[in-house]
Write an enzyme that holds these catalytic residues in place. Structure first.
Site, PDB file in Angstrom:
ATOM      1  N   GLU A 151       0.803  -1.231   0.000  1.00  0.00           N
ATOM      2  CA  GLU A 151       0.000   0.000   0.000  1.00  0.00           C
ATOM      3  C   GLU A 151       0.835   1.279   0.000  1.00  0.00           C
ATOM      4  O   GLU A 151       0.591   2.192   0.789  1.00  0.00           O
ATOM      5  CB  GLU A 151      -0.956  -0.013   1.204  1.00  0.00           C
ATOM      6  CG  GLU A 151      -1.868  -1.227   1.194  1.00  0.00           C
ATOM      7  CD  GLU A 151      -2.793  -1.324   2.412  1.00  0.00           C
ATOM      8  OE1 GLU A 151      -2.657  -0.512   3.335  1.00  0.00           O
ATOM      9  OE2 GLU A 151      -3.634  -2.231   2.414  1.00  0.00           O
ATOM     10  N   ASN A 174       2.035  -5.211  -3.187  1.00  0.00           N
ATOM     11  CA  ASN A 174       0.618  -5.474  -2.895  1.00  0.00           C
ATOM     12  C   ASN A 174      -0.115  -4.163  -2.616  1.00  0.00           C
ATOM     13  O   ASN A 174       0.387  -3.318  -1.877  1.00  0.00           O
ATOM     14  CB  ASN A 174       0.557  -6.376  -1.649  1.00  0.00           C
ATOM     15  CG  ASN A 174      -0.812  -6.926  -1.358  1.00  0.00           C
ATOM     16  OD1 ASN A 174      -1.454  -7.512  -2.241  1.00  0.00           O
ATOM     17  ND2 ASN A 174      -1.274  -6.755  -0.125  1.00  0.00           N
ATOM     18  N   HIS A 185     -10.607  -5.807  -2.595  1.00  0.00           N
ATOM     19  CA  HIS A 185     -11.709  -5.676  -1.631  1.00  0.00           C
ATOM     20  C   HIS A 185     -12.837  -4.951  -2.350  1.00  0.00           C
ATOM     21  O   HIS A 185     -12.754  -3.738  -2.586  1.00  0.00           O
ATOM     22  CB  HIS A 185     -11.262  -4.836  -0.422  1.00  0.00           C
ATOM     23  CG  HIS A 185     -10.190  -5.496   0.399  1.00  0.00           C
ATOM     24  ND1 HIS A 185     -10.416  -6.628   1.141  1.00  0.00           N
ATOM     25  CD2 HIS A 185      -8.889  -5.164   0.607  1.00  0.00           C
ATOM     26  CE1 HIS A 185      -9.297  -6.966   1.777  1.00  0.00           C
ATOM     27  NE2 HIS A 185      -8.357  -6.098   1.461  1.00  0.00           N
ATOM     28  N   GLU A 211      -6.399 -10.476  -1.382  1.00  0.00           N
ATOM     29  CA  GLU A 211      -7.246 -10.224  -0.200  1.00  0.00           C
ATOM     30  C   GLU A 211      -8.717 -10.160  -0.617  1.00  0.00           C
ATOM     31  O   GLU A 211      -9.484  -9.325  -0.122  1.00  0.00           O
ATOM     32  CB  GLU A 211      -6.822  -8.915   0.477  1.00  0.00           C
ATOM     33  CG  GLU A 211      -5.358  -8.895   0.893  1.00  0.00           C
ATOM     34  CD  GLU A 211      -4.950  -7.653   1.673  1.00  0.00           C
ATOM     35  OE1 GLU A 211      -5.830  -6.896   2.124  1.00  0.00           O
ATOM     36  OE2 GLU A 211      -3.725  -7.443   1.826  1.00  0.00           O
ATOM     37  N   ASP A 250     -12.450 -10.082  -1.101  1.00  0.00           N
ATOM     38  CA  ASP A 250     -13.758 -10.196  -0.449  1.00  0.00           C
ATOM     39  C   ASP A 250     -14.720  -9.306  -1.223  1.00  0.00           C
ATOM     40  O   ASP A 250     -14.314  -8.307  -1.815  1.00  0.00           O
ATOM     41  CB  ASP A 250     -13.729  -9.871   1.062  1.00  0.00           C
ATOM     42  CG  ASP A 250     -12.996  -8.601   1.433  1.00  0.00           C
ATOM     43  OD1 ASP A 250     -12.833  -7.711   0.572  1.00  0.00           O
ATOM     44  OD2 ASP A 250     -12.597  -8.478   2.606  1.00  0.00           O
TER      45      ASP A 250
HETATM   46  O1  9MR Z   1      -7.839  -7.856   8.284  1.00  0.00           O
HETATM   47  C1  9MR Z   1      -6.885  -7.084   8.991  1.00  0.00           C
HETATM   48  C2  9MR Z   1      -7.486  -6.584  10.280  1.00  0.00           C
HETATM   49  O2  9MR Z   1      -7.691  -7.663  11.174  1.00  0.00           O
HETATM   50  C3  9MR Z   1      -6.569  -5.560  10.912  1.00  0.00           C
HETATM   51  O3  9MR Z   1      -7.210  -4.985  12.027  1.00  0.00           O
HETATM   52  C4  9MR Z   1      -6.234  -4.481   9.911  1.00  0.00           C
HETATM   53  C5  9MR Z   1      -5.294  -3.477  10.529  1.00  0.00           C
HETATM   54  O4  9MR Z   1      -4.684  -2.669   9.613  1.00  0.00           O
HETATM   55  O5  9MR Z   1      -5.619  -5.064   8.777  1.00  0.00           O
HETATM   56  C6  9MR Z   1      -6.489  -5.920   8.113  1.00  0.00           C
HETATM   57  O6  9MR Z   1      -5.869  -6.424   6.944  1.00  0.00           O
HETATM   58  C7  9MR Z   1      -5.552  -5.443   5.971  1.00  0.00           C
HETATM   59  C8  9MR Z   1      -4.324  -5.937   5.258  1.00  0.00           C
HETATM   60  O7  9MR Z   1      -3.289  -6.170   6.160  1.00  0.00           O
HETATM   61  C9  9MR Z   1      -3.876  -4.963   4.177  1.00  0.00           C
HETATM   62  N1  9MR Z   1      -4.935  -4.636   3.281  1.00  0.00           N
HETATM   63  C10 9MR Z   1      -6.173  -4.221   3.889  1.00  0.00           C
HETATM   64  C11 9MR Z   1      -6.641  -5.264   4.906  1.00  0.00           C
HETATM   65  C12 9MR Z   1      -7.985  -4.910   5.454  1.00  0.00           C
HETATM   66  O8  9MR Z   1      -7.911  -3.695   6.186  1.00  0.00           O
END
Ligand code: 9MR
Length: 480
Positions: free
Chosen positions: A171, A213, A250, A279, A281
């Site tokens: 990101e 990513n 997402h 990722e 969904d």
């Molecule tokens: O799913 C993850 C969630 O449990 C955490 O609280 C969050 C914190 O930043 O991160 C989520 O996963 C993220 C991933 O690491 C990067 N892309 C976005 C995902 C969803 O926020």
């Protein structure tokens, strides 16, 4: 909106990954065994992982270490998926909570669970502006750059040989129309922080695929997608080690599945990197949700280098967006309509060749997973000019992807042609970073306009996909 907001030229042609080789051999056996079952019963695969494996791909899920004691959760995980991504356990705050004090306990629980069952592991993530531990949030400049590189090196070294693909950097681009990098403490250490992270990761684990990513990079027309594309193109041209691009994907009403998604996947793939949906969904329910899952799977299968899909959780209740019921299993672990559409789309296949030939009825041997030893790169060919080529293979039952590395001898070359001899019955179905003449027998691959010139000793890579058994002989290389 998101609240968090292949193989590279630097990669050795042969890799020493004893543990992974073992896993590959086991997976290879499992693949062949699966194919035997499929052909004898003439029925489709009944799980996501098995079906994806028939297409030379993985189907994974993000999982949480603290749910590994939930029997419903683990039952679905072990039955359906052949890859995992730790949802939070490999992030910087989890693995280096105090500077230079590393903690791998929770990540290890996931890695051990996966590896003991022959599942791949996607590592997530080595360098990110978010989920930094407090000590790192407060750093800047050279101290932060060194701390980041130390983190990348230590974590990737610890997991060396166990990770299929690392999200090296996560990101790093801004949302909106600017196409700029995201402002962060890491970005302020200098624009080259991303390539520095990739080089450190390659040095630490030469066998892992290294991915960039990001999210909101699914729509081909978006400035952010284009900006990531230009960075990957630049990395490939300059030999920065990058093997894959992760599209988080997402999807919801604000960030819907775009109709040009397949164009995005194939455009990145054409740069010579794998594309992974990392990722996935999709918020919604019923037929609308199911049909979107179906299209995502169809798009991935249509692009040879889209080699894996990971959903971001198992049951809706496990999701970071549980209110959006975006996953394949309901809160009780039952298969949703979206699951059925996903499995159907996987079973329907795509342009990637599924196993087409009937496997032998006698005890099958797994297909080769590595290429023969390439010629030593340090010995220039006679006369000091010329070039050499070596091939690495990803072979499954009925198909393969070959990555070919072309290396100049002691003199600069301004074009090359690589001759690859294919075994009988094999045929080339797609090529990237080269122009192929013919599809079977000895196939000649000629450079394209941006990778023909190689300075002495330097190299480039191209690849092709095919049906049947991939090449086992060392390719020839001739300067044009
Ligand atoms: O799913 C993850 C969630 O449990 C955490 O609280 C969050 C914190 O930043 O991160 C989520 O996963 C993220 C991933 O690491 C990067 N892309 C976005 C995902 C969803 O926020």
């Amino acid at each position: 909106m998101n609240n968090a907001s292949a193989r590279a030229s630097g990669r050795p042609a042969t890799r020493l990954r004893p543990r992974s080789a073992l896993v590959s051999a086991v997976v290879g056996l499992a693949l062949v065994a699966t194919a035997v079952v499929v052909s004898s019963s003439a029925s489709a695969a009944t799980t996501l992982g098995a079906s994806a494996a028939e297409k030379g791909r993985y189907f994974g899920a993000a999982i949480a270490a603290n749910k590994l004691s939930d029997s419903t959760y683990v039952g679905i995980l072990n039955r359906e998926f052949n890859s995992v991504t730790p949802e939070n356990e490999m992030k910087i705050d989890a693995t280096e909570p105090q500077q230079n004090q590393f903690s791998f306990t929770n990540a290890d629980r996931i890695v051990n669970h996966a590896i003991s069952r022959g599942m791949k592991v996607r590592g997530h993530t080595l360098a990110w502006h978010s989920q930094q531990p407090g000590w790192m949030q407060n750093m800047s400049g050279t101290a932060l750059r060194n701390a980041m590189l130390n983190h990348v090196t230590r974590v990737a070294t610890y997991y060396r040989g166990k990770i299929d693909s690392w999200d090296v950097v996560n990101e790093a681009f801004a949302d909106g129309g600017s196409g700029a990098r995201r402002d962060s403490n890491l970005q302020r250490t200098g624009n080259d922080w991303i390539e520095a992270a990739f080089r450190a990761a390659r040095a630490a684990d030469p066998g892992a695929k290294l991915c960039y990513n990001d999210y909101n990079t699914d729509d081909w027309t978006h400035a952010k997608t284009q900006a990531v594309y230009r960075m990957v193109q630049d990395f490939k041209q300059r030999g920065v080690p990058i093997d894959c691009v992760g599209l988080q994907s997402h999807f919801n009403a604000q960030s819907p599945y775009p109709s040009n998604y397949r164009t995005t996947l194939s455009s990145f793939a054409a740069l010579g990197v794998d594309v992974q949906i990392t990722e996935l969904d999709i918020e919604g329910s019923g037929t609308q949700q199911a049909e979107t899952y179906r299209r995502v799977v169809q798009d991935c299968l249509a692009v040879p280098r889209c080699n894996g899909i990971t959903v971001w959780g198992i049951r809706d209740s496990d999701s970071w967006r549980s209110y959006g019921t975006p996953l394949l299993f309901d809160n009780n672990g039952n298969k949703k309509q979206a699951y059925n559409a996903t499995l159907e789309a996987l079973n329907a296949g795509g342009t990637t060749p599924p196993p087409t030939t009937a496997p032998p009825t006698t005890s099958p041997t797994p297909p080769p997973t590595t290429s023969p030893t390439p010629p030593p790169p340090t010995t220039p060919p006679p006369g000091g000019g010329g070039c050499t080529a070596s091939v690495t293979l990803n072979q499954w039952n009925g198909g393969f992807v070959a990555t070919v590395r072309v290396t100049a001898g002691a003199s600069q070359i301004n074009g090359w042609t690589v001759g690859v001899s294919l075994p009988g019955g094999a045929s080339v179905t797609g090529t990237w970073n080269a122009q192929a003449s013919g599809t079977s027998g000895t196939v000649n691959f000629r450079n394209v306009n941006y990778n023909g010139t190689l300075s002495p000793g330097s190299s480039t890579e191209f690849g092709f996909q095919g049906t049947g058994t991939g090449p086992s002989a060392t390719p020839t290389c001739t300067p044009n």
